[in-house]
Design an enzyme around this catalytic site. Structure first.
Site, PDB file in Angstrom:
ATOM      1  N   ASN A 183     181.936  85.681 111.457  1.00 50.28           N
ATOM      2  CA  ASN A 183     180.662  85.926 112.240  1.00 50.28           C
ATOM      3  C   ASN A 183     181.053  85.980 113.765  1.00 50.28           C
ATOM      4  OD1 ASN A 183     178.387  84.178 113.862  1.00 50.28           O
ATOM      5  ND2 ASN A 183     177.361  85.194 112.298  1.00 50.28           N
ATOM      6  N   TYR A 187     176.319  83.517 122.169  1.00 51.86           N
ATOM      7  CA  TYR A 187     175.976  82.209 122.283  1.00 51.86           C
ATOM      8  C   TYR A 187     176.122  81.794 123.564  1.00 51.86           C
ATOM      9  CZ  TYR A 187     176.741  82.150 117.102  1.00 51.86           C
ATOM     10  OH  TYR A 187     176.510  82.526 115.799  1.00 51.86           O
ATOM     11  N   ARG A 188     175.386  80.843 124.001  1.00 52.75           N
ATOM     12  CA  ARG A 188     175.456  80.460 125.580  1.00 52.75           C
ATOM     13  C   ARG A 188     176.935  79.601 125.593  1.00 52.75           C
ATOM     14  NH1 ARG A 188     170.194  78.296 127.538  1.00 52.75           N
ATOM     15  NH2 ARG A 188     170.892  76.372 127.073  1.00 52.75           N
ATOM     16  N   ARG A 200     176.757  76.624 122.409  1.00 52.16           N
ATOM     17  CA  ARG A 200     175.552  76.289 122.149  1.00 52.16           C
ATOM     18  C   ARG A 200     175.112  77.389 120.985  1.00 52.16           C
ATOM     19  NH1 ARG A 200     170.606  78.449 123.372  1.00 52.16           N
ATOM     20  NH2 ARG A 200     168.856  77.346 123.144  1.00 52.16           N
ATOM     21  N   TRP A 201     175.286  76.864 119.978  1.00 50.21           N
ATOM     22  CA  TRP A 201     174.884  77.634 118.837  1.00 50.21           C
ATOM     23  C   TRP A 201     173.726  76.831 118.033  1.00 50.21           C
ATOM     24  CZ3 TRP A 201     180.512  78.012 117.432  1.00 50.21           C
ATOM     25  CH2 TRP A 201     181.029  76.829 117.113  1.00 50.21           C
ATOM     26  N   GLY A 206     175.158  81.730 112.234  1.00 47.43           N
ATOM     27  CA  GLY A 206     176.431  81.758 111.678  1.00 47.43           C
ATOM     28  C   GLY A 206     177.551  80.849 112.322  1.00 47.43           C
ATOM     29  N   GLU A 251     179.172  91.118 111.488  1.00 48.08           N
ATOM     30  CA  GLU A 251     179.003  91.672 112.448  1.00 48.08           C
ATOM     31  C   GLU A 251     180.212  92.347 113.146  1.00 48.08           C
ATOM     32  OE1 GLU A 251     176.307  88.145 112.612  1.00 48.08           O
ATOM     33  OE2 GLU A 251     178.461  88.529 112.388  1.00 48.08           O
ATOM     34  N   ASP A 300     166.279  79.809 130.808  1.00 45.59           N
ATOM     35  CA  ASP A 300     166.339  80.749 129.542  1.00 45.59           C
ATOM     36  C   ASP A 300     165.470  81.666 129.528  1.00 45.59           C
ATOM     37  OD1 ASP A 300     168.166  79.865 126.908  1.00 45.59           O
ATOM     38  OD2 ASP A 300     166.020  80.725 126.151  1.00 45.59           O
TER      39      ASP A 300
END
Length: 501
Positions: A183, A187-188, A200-201, A206, A251, A300
């Site tokens: 995957n 993500y941050r 941070r997911w 995924g 991806e 954000d």
């Protein structure tokens, strides 16, 4: 489908941008804390070029030898170019990708030959392994995140934040070379210190699913999870990682279709992972069972700072990079920002896929000002009562991203769903609040939505602004006024004769 040459790495794309006159180097020293965001934001608002900051300045006054590239996808035209096409060709590329996702058996030899581009694209999504890679030309003897020019974008951010990482994971028990199980997510990633960063997911992504597979392994005791953080990937991998692909599509593999060339992978130095050979920088590391840290707050895409919550910690085991690496960065905030610009293009790219699932859809618009996905306006070819409500429910259940769309407005095909005046007219004349509102409660929602009464759970509303037919109404609907085609043509002739055209 590509009309542009393949861009095997970030540098080749920057070279193309320079040739198009949309690349600018910034020689002045620019602070990584806030100043870079301020410069980038003003350039993006004006539809300006890709920026390369040659003298990024750390908070302690150090000037980083690693330049920062920003505003890579600050215009829709550059997003399209990253996908290999002109902006006008995005709908056709969307149809091509939809055909790859749900191919129809060919009707005879001629039809089969006409589909050769699809077959070639399918072959290109198989990555190619290599033993030597530009991204491994050099390696830090002691991996040190503080040597990277990581931005602190907003005044109240909790620390430096890596904003354009492609985070690679694979599920526990999968084989190293099983690239279709990988995957790639954007993500941050908060830098804690020289050797640790927070990933941070969110639960529906995924990376989080793979993390769960490691944490629940070994009779529940958990296993260390290998993770690779890719900085400065090529445009196809960057955009492929951001696309709302089905969970069964890798991806990493799919980027080969977008790129027009197979993804080159190389074994990582310190973890059992394959990583993109042509990236700028690779951060390798392990997430240990139970190792979390409070992440945030950070500005954000909603335009607000998010709350502080625990997320997994990556302990860095190696950092490899090109001999003269570039660091790709951006900022996230109230639209317009780079993610919202990308979302505009993805809107048109995803439309053929949506039509595959919901054939009556004529057009769909995710207004960028509504944080790209919180609101959707969809026009349909209406044929029967209740059809608008069916479309609402189909959209909410189609992709994980649409589960965060809290308002859906459905209009008829004579309404332009991308025109606020048309939308307002349809709501004012075809929508009754008591009859035509569908409200759902306690449905999944991005926990960054502070209007939600509960973390991760919120209501949704669907507004049926279509002309009511059959059992939907007890009175005949009015007829829309429209001039005849002959009168419109006569007006054009008269205006032209009077010099007013």
């Amino acid at each position: 489908m590509r009309t542009l040459p393949p861009f095997p790495d970030l540098r080749s794309f920057l070279g193309w941008c320079a040739g198009e006159g949309t690349f600018r180097r910034i020689a002045s020293p620019v602070a990584l804390a806030e100043e870079m965001t301020a410069v980038h934001r003003q350039v993006l608002l004006k539809g300006g070029p890709v920026l390369q900051f040659d003298q990024p300045v750390h908070a302690d006054g150090r000037t980083s030898p690693v330049p920062v590239v920003a505003n890579l996808f600050g215009t829709p035209e550059r997003v399209a170019a990253g996908l290999g096409v002109a902006l006008a060709d995005i709908p056709a590329l969307g149809q091509f990708l939809a055909a790859l996702r749900s191919p129809v058996p060919p009707d005879g030899m001629r039809d089969a030959l006409s589909r050769w581009p699809q077959l070639a694209a399918a072959l290109r999504n198989r990555p190619r392994l290599t033993s030597r890679a530009p991204v491994q030309e050099e390696a830090m003897k002691e991996p040190d995140l503080s040597r990277l020019p990581v931005q602190t974008c907003w005044p109240e951010d909790g620390g430096p934040l890596v904003t354009w990482p492609v985070v690679l994971t694979r599920p526990e028990g999968s084989a190293l070379t099983d690239t279709h199980a990988y995957n790639a997510g954007v993500y941050r990633a908060q830098v804690l210190d020289s050797g640790r960063m927070i990933l941070r997911w969110l639960a529906h992504r995924g990376g989080a699913a793979h993390h769960s597979s490691y944490m629940n392994a070994d009779a529940g005791r958990g296993k260390p999870m290998p993770v690779a953080v890719v900085l400065g990937a090529d445009p196809a991998l960057l955009l492929g990682a951001a696309l709302p692909l089905p969970e069964t599509v890798s991806e990493l593999a799919f980027s080969g279709v977008l790129r027009g060339a197979r993804t080159r992978l190389v074994p990582a130095r310190s973890i059992p992972m394959l990583v993109p050979a042509d990236a700028e920088i690779i951060i390798e590391g392990w997430v240990q069972p139970g190792d979390t840290a409070p992440e945030g707050p950070f500005g954000d895409h909603t335009g607000y700072y998010n709350s502080v919550e625990p997320f997994p910690v990556l302990t860095v085991s190696a950092i490899t990079h090109r001999r003269d690496p570039l660091y790709l960065s951006t900022w996230t905030g109230r639209p317009p920002d780079e993610p919202s610009v990308i979302g505009e293009v993805f809107n048109d790219l995803a439309l053929p896929v949506i039509r595959q699932q919901i054939p009556e859809v004529r057009d769909l618009w995710l207004p960028p000002a509504a944080c790209s996905y919180r609101m959707a306006v969809v026009s349909i070819a209406k044929r029967y009562p209740g059809q608008a409500r069916r479309v609402m429910m189909a959209l909410w259940g189609m992709l994980p991203q649409f589960s965060y769309t809290k308002m859906v407005v459905v209009v008829d095909e004579d309404i332009d769903p991308r025109n606020w005046d048309d939308i307002a007219w349809a709501l004012a004349t075809r929508y009754d609040p008591a009859r035509d509102s569908m409200i759902l409660d306690r449905t999944p929602m991005d926990y960054l939505d502070f209007a939600s009464p509960l973390d991760g759970l919120a209501g949704k509303i669907g507004l049926d602004a279509t002309v009511k037919t059959g059992s939907e109404t007890q009175r005949p609907f009015g007829k829309v006024m429209k001039l005849s085609a002959a009168a419109e043509a006569a007006a054009q002739r008269i205006l032209a004769a009077e010099g007013l055209s």
